[in-house]
Design a protein around this motif. Structure first.
Motif, PDB file in Angstrom:
ATOM      1  N   PHE A 573       0.830  -1.208   0.000  1.00 42.48           N
ATOM      2  CA  PHE A 573       0.000   0.000   0.000  1.00 42.48           C
ATOM      3  C   PHE A 573       0.869   1.264   0.000  1.00 42.48           C
ATOM      4  O   PHE A 573       0.532   2.273  -0.617  1.00 42.48           O
ATOM      5  N   ARG A 581      -4.734  -2.043  -2.113  1.00 45.10           N
ATOM      6  CA  ARG A 581      -5.999  -2.085  -1.375  1.00 45.10           C
ATOM      7  C   ARG A 581      -6.778  -3.333  -1.774  1.00 45.10           C
ATOM      8  O   ARG A 581      -6.748  -3.729  -2.932  1.00 45.10           O
ATOM      9  N   LYS A 595      -5.352  -3.380   3.583  1.00 39.15           N
ATOM     10  CA  LYS A 595      -4.238  -2.892   2.763  1.00 39.15           C
ATOM     11  C   LYS A 595      -3.024  -3.788   2.991  1.00 39.15           C
ATOM     12  O   LYS A 595      -2.787  -4.258   4.114  1.00 39.15           O
TER      13      LYS A 595
END
Length: 601
Positions: A573, A581, A595
């Protein structure tokens, strides 16, 4: 070759049945004559024995006479004859025929003579016409092209015609800023109708096409559906009035180029909706103000709540809420109804992480009449004095793009059309026609043959554009939605084990290690298993627990290790938010969002 110009093998194989069939063909000569009339069929040089030899077959007495109409077909000047070798070869047997004396001909019986003459005439006809066609038609032409090549107005020698591809003038790239807008909301809120109305108002669909749709919709007793047919092109979607796949269209304003992504509202097609939301920069939540419809969509289990949460998970920062169907008789542009819908939505959207002051915009509209989309609502809703929808999104500040990073494009759809075509949004970097890229996780090298940015053929694309790319070096069957097209020098990470931070949303019970569910990352849907729960995170302080939890329950935040059965494409992420995500779903409901923190292996 025999004296009549046909191959020896044909004369040896004089089957009685074949001769009978050929005789029958010659009987029909009168209707066949116009098509083999020399000036029309091959005007430049060909002599055609069949048309003159065919009529005597009926009488039988004059079969062995030289063809009376031969003088009509005069060979062209010697230069033309020399330039075409096959016709010269065809001419020689005709000359030799003229030298045969009647005495020699009469030595054979009349039946034999008629048979041989008949066979040789038809054989000459077949051989000549095939040889001539082989000379005059290109190696890969359709019958229609052959016909067009045989017709000549002035009767002179024609040059050989070859079909050339029209050259498309490809622009370097579309110069305006690209914004991808996803329309979300409960089923029958009017998402496709608003999309169709916007295309009409911006001139992307002409009035004639809309009138055609309106007529077809009336025939099916669905008069109000005609605008949605601009977006719902599938027959199944039009029959049921429900969007199944993410519809795509685009329109332009003076400043920007907008791509419309029309997400399905039905709960059965939420995985398709997630694929559409993952490509969006801006989300439009369409609410039906009609009494009963708003309540159904917003209550627990309705798609209004889930869709809003999914676009927030997908990384959309700005949400426009269109309160649609304000022109409905049950609403009548009522300010109280508008405020009621607004007040119900704000607390929930605030809970998801949208800031009501900066990230949210409410506006009334009517998708069917177009009021409030391009032109202000005016006297219909004097309580709303803000900008209409299209001018509002046109005036939003520009978005930050990862233009300098390595090229990455998650594949959301693919099809085969004269090659393999993939569709997706460029998340990072740029790409040009002719570039060599890598399809991950297969590690297949491909070459970019053609590029389109929203149906406009271009030679280069950049981050943020919604594109189609035709690839060389891979078959459509070897690509699955969720694969990533990337730069071979810096490809996307792949793996089967990763650590991620997850927020539990809607759980019936608790979750332990060993629990399996479906992971949705961009357009990919893959089964994952929780291998181990690493720690819990305190919501208020952000501190991690020192002991490993035995289970996690609703509204808790945890870090867990996941295992997949296949290699999947992912990024952390921190490095690439859009590729880091994900959403976890089980039994048709979204149970968690997360994430990726680390790709282990």
């Amino acid at each position: 070759m025999s004296t009549n110009g046909a191959p020896e093998s044909w004369e040896d194989a004089d089957d009685q049945n074949l001769a009978n069939k050929l005789n029958q063909l010659n009987v029909d000569a009168p209707s066949f004559v116009p098509n083999v009339n020399a000036p029309v069929f091959v005007p430049s040089f060909l002599n055609q024995p069949p048309p003159t030899a065919a009529p005597p077959a009926v009488g039988g007495a004059v079969l062995n006479q030289p063809p009376p109409t031969l003088p009509l077909v005069q060979p062209p000047p010697p230069a033309a004859v020399l330039s075409q070798p096959p016709p010269a070869a065809v001419m020689s047997p005709t000359a030799s025929e003229k030298k045969i004396s009647p005495d020699v001909e009469n030595k054979s019986s009349p039946n034999d003579a008629s048979m041989k003459s008949d066979d040789s005439a038809v054989e000459r006809s077949a051989a000549d016409s095939w040889e001539d066609k082989a000379d005059n038609s290109s190696s890969a032409t359709t019958p229609e092209e052959e016909d067009s090549m045989e017709i000549d107005e002035d009767g002179t020698t024609r040059p050989k015609r070859t079909k050339q591809k029209p050259k498309s003038a490809a622009s370097v790239t579309t110069s305006k800023e690209h914004v991808n807008v996803v329309f979300i909301g409960h089923v029958d809120a009017g998402k496709s109708t608003i999309g169709g109305q916007m295309m009409y108002l911006t001139g992307m669909v002409d009035k004639r096409t809309l009138e055609k749709y309106e007529k077809e919709a009336k025939e099916k007793n669905r008069e109000t559906w005609y605008l949605s047919w601009c977006m719902d092109t599938n027959l199944e979607e039009r029959e049921k009035g429900k969007t199944v796949e993410v519809g795509r269209a685009y329109f332009e304003t003076e400043k920007k180029h907008f791509t419309i992504l029309d997400a399905p509202g039905h709960k059965s097609f939420v995985p398709n909706m997630i694929g559409g939301a993952s490509q969006a920069d801006l989300a439009v939540l369409v609410i039906s103000a009609r009494k009963g419809e708003f309540e159904t969509g917003f209550e627990r289990g309705g798609q209004t709540r889930e869709h809003a949460m999914l676009v927030k998970t997908a990384g959309v920062k700005h949400l426009v809420v269109l309160i649609n169907k304000m022109d409905d008789p049950t609403v009548g542009w009522d300010e109280k109804r508008y405020n009621y819908c607004k007040e119900q939505l704000i607390p929930y959207l605030k809970k998801l992480g949208f800031n009501p002051a900066k990230d949210l915009m409410f506006m009334p509209c009517s998708g069917l009449t177009g009021s409030g989309l391009k032109e202000p609502v005016g006297s219909d809703a004097p309580y709303y004095t803000g900008l209409p929808f299209i001018p509002y999104i046109d005036g939003l500040p520009s978005l930050k793009r990862q233009v300098d990073g390595p090229f990455m494009m998650p594949i959301v759809d693919k099809y085969s059309e004269m090659g393999t075509v993939v569709i997706g949004k460029v998340e990072s970097g740029k790409c040009s026609k002719g570039d060599t890229l890598l399809v991950m996780p297969n590690r297949v090298e491909v070459k970019v043959d053609q590029l389109w940015s929203d149906e406009i053929e271009v030679t280069a694309v950049t981050s943020g554009e919604n594109i189609k790319a035709k690839l060389k070096g891979i078959e459509e069957a070897d690509i699955t939605n969720g694969f990533v097209l990337c730069d071979p020098r810096d490809p996307i990470k792949t793996g089967t084990i990763f650590d991620a931070q997850i927020v539990m949303l809607d759980l019936k019970s608790i979750i332990c290690a060993g629990y399996s569910c479906i992971l949705h990352l961009q357009a990919m849907a893959e089964e994952v298993t929780i291998k181990a729960l690493i720690c819990l995170i305190d919501k208020k302080t952000g501190e991690k627990s020192k002991t490993r939890p035995r289970f996690i329950k609703q509204d808790q935040i945890a870090i867990a290790r996941f295992v997949t059965s296949h290699q999947i494409c992912m990024e952390t992420f921190k490095a690439h938010p859009q590729l880091g995500r994900f959403t976890l779903r089980d039994e048709g409901t979204t149970i968690a969002i997360g994430k990726i923190l680390k790709v282990v292996e």
